[in-house]
Design an enzyme around this catalytic site. Structure first.
Site, mmCIF file in Angstrom:
data_model
loop_
_atom_site.group_PDB
_atom_site.id
_atom_site.type_symbol
_atom_site.label_atom_id
_atom_site.label_comp_id
_atom_site.label_asym_id
_atom_site.label_seq_id
_atom_site.Cartn_x
_atom_site.Cartn_y
_atom_site.Cartn_z
ATOM 1 N N GLN A 257 0.832 -1.198 0.000
ATOM 2 C CA GLN A 257 0.000 0.000 0.000
ATOM 3 C C GLN A 257 0.872 1.254 0.000
ATOM 4 O O GLN A 257 0.549 2.250 -0.659
ATOM 5 C CB GLN A 257 -0.927 -0.047 1.220
ATOM 6 C CG GLN A 257 -2.007 0.981 1.227
ATOM 7 C CD GLN A 257 -2.853 0.950 -0.027
ATOM 8 O OE1 GLN A 257 -3.233 -0.117 -0.517
ATOM 9 N NE2 GLN A 257 -3.115 2.101 -0.587
ATOM 10 N N HIS A 260 1.986 2.975 -3.293
ATOM 11 C CA HIS A 260 1.047 3.713 -4.151
ATOM 12 C C HIS A 260 1.436 5.178 -4.303
ATOM 13 O O HIS A 260 1.394 5.725 -5.399
ATOM 14 C CB HIS A 260 -0.376 3.620 -3.615
ATOM 15 C CG HIS A 260 -1.120 2.460 -4.185
ATOM 16 N ND1 HIS A 260 -1.445 2.384 -5.512
ATOM 17 C CD2 HIS A 260 -1.572 1.331 -3.626
ATOM 18 C CE1 HIS A 260 -2.069 1.251 -5.750
ATOM 19 N NE2 HIS A 260 -2.167 0.578 -4.611
ATOM 20 N N GLU A 324 -9.474 2.400 4.753
ATOM 21 C CA GLU A 324 -9.964 1.970 3.437
ATOM 22 C C GLU A 324 -9.852 0.441 3.333
ATOM 23 O O GLU A 324 -10.798 -0.244 2.971
ATOM 24 C CB GLU A 324 -9.115 2.648 2.349
ATOM 25 C CG GLU A 324 -9.513 2.254 0.933
ATOM 26 C CD GLU A 324 -8.515 2.747 -0.109
ATOM 27 O OE1 GLU A 324 -7.373 3.086 0.241
ATOM 28 O OE2 GLU A 324 -8.894 2.771 -1.298
ATOM 29 N N HIS A 325 -8.668 -0.080 3.645
ATOM 30 C CA HIS A 325 -8.453 -1.536 3.651
ATOM 31 C C HIS A 325 -8.108 -1.963 5.069
ATOM 32 O O HIS A 325 -7.276 -1.333 5.716
ATOM 33 C CB HIS A 325 -7.261 -1.928 2.766
ATOM 34 C CG HIS A 325 -7.337 -1.405 1.375
ATOM 35 N ND1 HIS A 325 -6.770 -0.206 0.992
ATOM 36 C CD2 HIS A 325 -7.891 -1.932 0.261
ATOM 37 C CE1 HIS A 325 -6.975 -0.022 -0.298
ATOM 38 N NE2 HIS A 325 -7.661 -1.037 -0.775
ATOM 39 N N ASP A 358 -7.122 -5.922 -4.702
ATOM 40 C CA ASP A 358 -6.746 -4.849 -5.626
ATOM 41 C C ASP A 358 -6.920 -5.309 -7.080
ATOM 42 O O ASP A 358 -7.228 -4.502 -7.951
ATOM 43 C CB ASP A 358 -5.281 -4.452 -5.422
ATOM 44 C CG ASP A 358 -5.098 -3.502 -4.241
ATOM 45 O OD1 ASP A 358 -6.105 -3.052 -3.678
ATOM 46 O OD2 ASP A 358 -3.937 -3.219 -3.890
ATOM 47 N N HIS A 417 -52.472 20.681 -1.068
ATOM 48 C CA HIS A 417 -52.203 19.247 -0.899
ATOM 49 C C HIS A 417 -53.476 18.519 -0.458
ATOM 50 O O HIS A 417 -53.820 17.469 -0.973
ATOM 51 C CB HIS A 417 -51.119 19.015 0.173
ATOM 52 C CG HIS A 417 -49.734 19.347 -0.272
ATOM 53 N ND1 HIS A 417 -49.316 20.612 -0.530
ATOM 54 C CD2 HIS A 417 -48.658 18.542 -0.488
ATOM 55 C CE1 HIS A 417 -48.051 20.597 -0.880
ATOM 56 N NE2 HIS A 417 -47.619 19.342 -0.866
HETATM 57 N N1 HSO Z 1 -4.937 -0.263 -3.630
HETATM 58 C C1 HSO Z 1 -5.523 0.585 -4.643
HETATM 59 C C2 HSO Z 1 -5.993 -0.157 -5.873
HETATM 60 C C3 HSO Z 1 -4.907 -0.704 -6.723
HETATM 61 N N2 HSO Z 1 -3.805 -1.329 -6.297
HETATM 62 C C4 HSO Z 1 -4.844 -0.747 -8.075
HETATM 63 C C5 HSO Z 1 -3.106 -1.735 -7.332
HETATM 64 N N3 HSO Z 1 -3.712 -1.382 -8.422
HETATM 65 C C6 HSO Z 1 -6.674 1.376 -4.012
HETATM 66 O O1 HSO Z 1 -7.626 0.583 -3.432
HETATM 67 ZN ZN ZN Z 2 -3.080 -1.246 -4.298
#
Ligand code: HSO
Ligand code: ZN
Length: 430
Positions: A257, A260, A324-325, A358, A417
């Site tokens: 994560q 990202h 979120e996760h 994902d 009404h």
């Molecule tokens: N973790 C990201 C989604 C994603 N990961 C796309 C890899 N590709 C957001 O939920």
């Molecule tokens: Zn991801």
């Protein structure tokens, strides 16, 4: 990662420990995005072409990809990638097809029929970010439910040059209209329409802060009635782990994560100080091997490990954070499920890394971030349709219900009404 002992923190220190990295609250983003939107409203395709050159450094003659361009991009995608997309597609389709709406059609009282129906949103726009990681999976997460829901017009926008696998995924997920435009200008085009890009009813998909700001602005713009999927912030994960969990697995999940973006946040909540230290050890080993280690390292700086007294408290902390996760690596993870109050998507047990959700398990990876998971749902088939109600009364029905309606209308001081009922009851008496 910084390790904090939860119980030794004061209440305000605990709140601070669960703080997200501040959204870069820079007012200039709003101003810049507003100006981009206005230029697209004024100049349409010409503005898009200008922004493509300015922001993506590419002069695109035809914003819409031609069939030949789509075919040749598809031909360049390897068989291995195609097979992976096929497997992911099948699972995502299965899970979203199973979400089919169940209509309601009942008599609330004799002669009073009430229905709940659902119809697809007619025109949807799907945004796929460009940048350093081409999100092939996001194409599937948006395009498949849109197709299953029956959205008639499904257009995809992405900054040029669009990655071949993104084009391939779009193609197999039934998208025929792929436009080479990204950023705030793409969102403006979907909201207002241009000579070549159609105006849509709802815009979906993740993006950088310009895209996110553009989605927010167009969804509040009175000139159009376009809606968006959900408020978006940087991606995040929280892992609940006990002493027996594998620290290498935990570190791998946190890093998946963290890679990202620099603003991603990863949290570990554990009842074992030994585990917390073992995970830190694993983080340094694994981080050193990652191509995106600079990004992940930055994200780890705003990330924390919280050592709690037991797993019950771990869940309380997670509920307060609303990730979120949420990954649960404890002895009996499923037992905790009924106590989880806020999480976009939950991953149970040692063999369920976030990566499976994902990409390919079947669940949707478009999820509420930034604490919104308390009240916002993960993306589902329902987001691509609108629900509406129908009512139909027989003469008997109106006779049974009329007096109550007239009394309420009278007490709201809304005579018209009341009359709409009275005039009918009078005609029935004749
Ligand atoms: N973790 C990201 C989604 C994603 N990961 C796309 C890899 N590709 C957001 O939920
Ligand atoms: Zn991801």
């Amino acid at each position: 990662m910084q390790i904090l002992d939860w119980e030794s923190l004061t209440a305000s220190e605990q709140v601070a420990a669960l703080q997200r990295s501040p959204l870069i609250g820079d007012n200039s983003v709003e101003q810049k995005v507003k100006s981009i939107i206005e230029q697209v409203v004024l100049d349409g395709d010409a503005a898009i072409t200008k922004f493509n050159q300015q922001f993506d450094g590419i002069l695109v003659d035809n914003l819409l990809l031609s069939t030949e361009e789509i075919d040749s991009a598809c031909a360049r995608v390897s068989t291995k990638v195609k097979q992976a997309i096929a497997l992911a597609t099948a699972n995502i389709e299965k899970f979203h097809q199973a979400q089919a709406f169940q209509p309601i059609d009942i008599e609330t009282q004799i002669g009073v029929r009430c229905e709940l129906r659902s119809e697809a949103v007619e025109k949807v726009g799907l945004y796929i970010p460009g940048g350093t990681a081409p999100l092939i999976s996001t194409v599937m997460m948006l395009a498949l439910p849109a197709r299953i829901a029956g959205c008639e017009k499904r257009v995809l926008v992405s900054p040029p040059p669009i990655n071949d696998a993104i084009i391939y995924a779009a193609h197999v997920c039934g998208i025929t209209d792929i436009y080479q435009v990204g950023g705030a200008q793409a969102i403006a085009a979907l909201a207002f329409g241009t000579e070549s890009i159609p105006k849509v009813d709802k815009i979906f998909g993740p993006g950088n802060r310009y895209v996110t700001e553009a989605k927010r602005l167009v969804s509040q713009d009175n000139r159009v009635s376009v809606t968006i999927d959900m408020p978006a912030g940087p991606s995040e994960v929280l892992v609940i782990a006990d002493a027996k969990a594998n620290p290498a697995f935990i570190a791998a999940d946190l890093l998946s994560q963290a890679e990202h973006g620099v603003d991603s946040q990863v949290m570990l909540v554990t009842d074992s100080m030994v585990q917390a230290q073992a995970v830190n050890q694993q983080l340094s080993v694994q981080l050193a091997q990652l191509p995106r280690q600079d990004i992940a390292a930055q994200a780890l700086k705003c990330s924390r490990t919280l050592v709690v007294k037991d797993i019950v408290q771990a869940v309380q902390v997670s509920n307060q954070y609303g990730p979120e996760h949420l990954i649960v690596q404890t002895d009996s993870p499923r037992e905790l499920l009924s106590t989880i109050r806020a999480a976009g998507s939950v991953f149970l047990g040692a063999y369920t890394p976030e990566s499976v959700g994902d990409y390919a398990s079947g669940t949707n990876h478009v999820l509420p971030t930034y604490g919104y998971s308390r009240a916002v749902s993960s993306l589902s088939l329902a987001d691509f349709s609108r629900r509406f109600t129908v009512q139909e009364l027989s003469a008997d029905g109106l006779q049974n219900l009329g007096q109550a309606v007239m009394t309420l209308a009278e007490n709201e001081l809304l005579d018209a009404h009341k009359n709409a009922v009275a005039i009918r009851l009078a005609s029935l008496e004749k």
